[in-house]
Design a protein around this motif. Structure first.
Motif, short mmCIF file in Angstrom:
data_model
loop_
_atom_site.label_atom_id
_atom_site.label_comp_id
_atom_site.label_asym_id
_atom_site.label_seq_id
_atom_site.Cartn_x
_atom_site.Cartn_y
_atom_site.Cartn_z
N ARG A 1 37.56 35.54 42.96
CA ARG A 1 36.13 35.35 43.16
C ARG A 1 35.48 34.80 41.88
O ARG A 1 35.64 35.36 40.81
N ALA B 1 35.85 41.82 43.78
CA ALA B 1 34.76 41.40 42.91
C ALA B 1 35.31 40.94 41.55
O ALA B 1 36.33 41.44 41.07
N ARG B 2 34.62 39.97 40.96
CA ARG B 2 35.06 39.47 39.65
C ARG B 2 34.65 40.42 38.55
O ARG B 2 33.51 40.86 38.46
N GLU C 1 32.95 29.04 43.48
CA GLU C 1 33.71 29.69 44.54
C GLU C 1 34.76 28.71 45.07
O GLU C 1 34.43 27.58 45.44
N PRO D 1 37.09 33.68 52.37
CA PRO D 1 35.84 34.33 51.95
C PRO D 1 35.89 35.85 52.02
O PRO D 1 35.29 36.54 51.19
N ARG E 1 37.55 37.07 48.96
CA ARG E 1 36.67 36.96 47.81
C ARG E 1 35.71 38.14 47.74
O ARG E 1 35.42 38.67 46.67
N GLU E 2 35.22 38.55 48.91
CA GLU E 2 34.27 39.65 48.94
C GLU E 2 34.94 40.98 48.59
O GLU E 2 34.31 41.87 48.00
#
Length: 206
Positions: A76, A173-174, A160, A166, A169-170
């Motif tokens: 992410r 978290a980065r 992104e 997606p 990615r959610e």
């Protein structure tokens, strides 16, 4: 978000602009309005900087070290950097950023004069997919020798990756941390002598 924690910066930007050295020189002549960064440097003669004259005669480079912190490879908002050789000076613009209040432990001169970039098809963006906490991305974010981008300073941004699901990615978290390192080369140092002997080792204006 807690103190000192912020989201990724999705704007293509540089942390400084060509006026950064001039900002420091101006503050070096003051006694009551210096940024904490310059106060610490001058009071302890840090990096060999004793006054505005020594600062002006030397060369200042700022390096950025960016590293993921999570236990999983980053998916992410990874960091991307733009190759400075693919950019032109006319595509770079100055943006005065004045955080109120400043972030915790903020030591830079205010306003923070950032560089922002216009989009162009010829820009070459580079990133390293799935970086881990054992890897560090290092790039130059300021150089008082020459002007951007001819001095090798481009811009960077979070983005992104559309190739990543997606939902994944959610889920992840980065988490990352960055450090900026100031490198000052005083007049008369071995670096200055090397540059005189090898003119091609540092950039010239196009």
């Amino acid at each position: 978000q807690g103190a000192g924690v912020r989201g990724g910066a999705f704007l293509a930007h540089g942390d400084f602009c060509d006026s950064f050295m001039a900002q420091l020189e101006e503050q070096a002549l003051m006694t009551d309005a210096r940024s904490p960064l310059l106060t610490n440097l001058l009071d302890a003669a840090g990096l060999g900087i004793s006054d505005a004259t020594a600062l002006r005669r030397g060369r200042l480079i700022v390096l950025n070290f960016w590293r993921p912190l999570g236990t999983d490879p980053i998916v992410r908002a990874p960091m991307a950097v733009c190759d400075a050789t693919s950019m032109r000076g006319a595509q770079l613009h100055v943006f005065a950023h004045l955080p109120d209040p400043p972030p915790q432990n903020y030591q830079l001169p205010l306003p923070n004069l950032l560089t922002v970039a216009s989009n162009a098809d010829e820009h070459r963006w580079i990133y390293f997919p799935s970086m881990t906490r054992d890897e560090v991305l290092t790039f130059k974010t300021y150089d008082s020798r020459g002007s951007q981008p001819s001095n090798g300073v481009g811009v960077h941004a979070a983005f992104e990756d559309d190739a990543i699901d997606p939902l994944k990615r959610e889920e992840l978290a980065r988490e990352s941390v960055e450090s900026r390192v100031l490198c000052f080369f005083a007049e008369g140092t071995a670096v200055a002598a090397f540059e005189r002997a090898c003119p091609s080792a540092h950039p010239t204006e196009a």
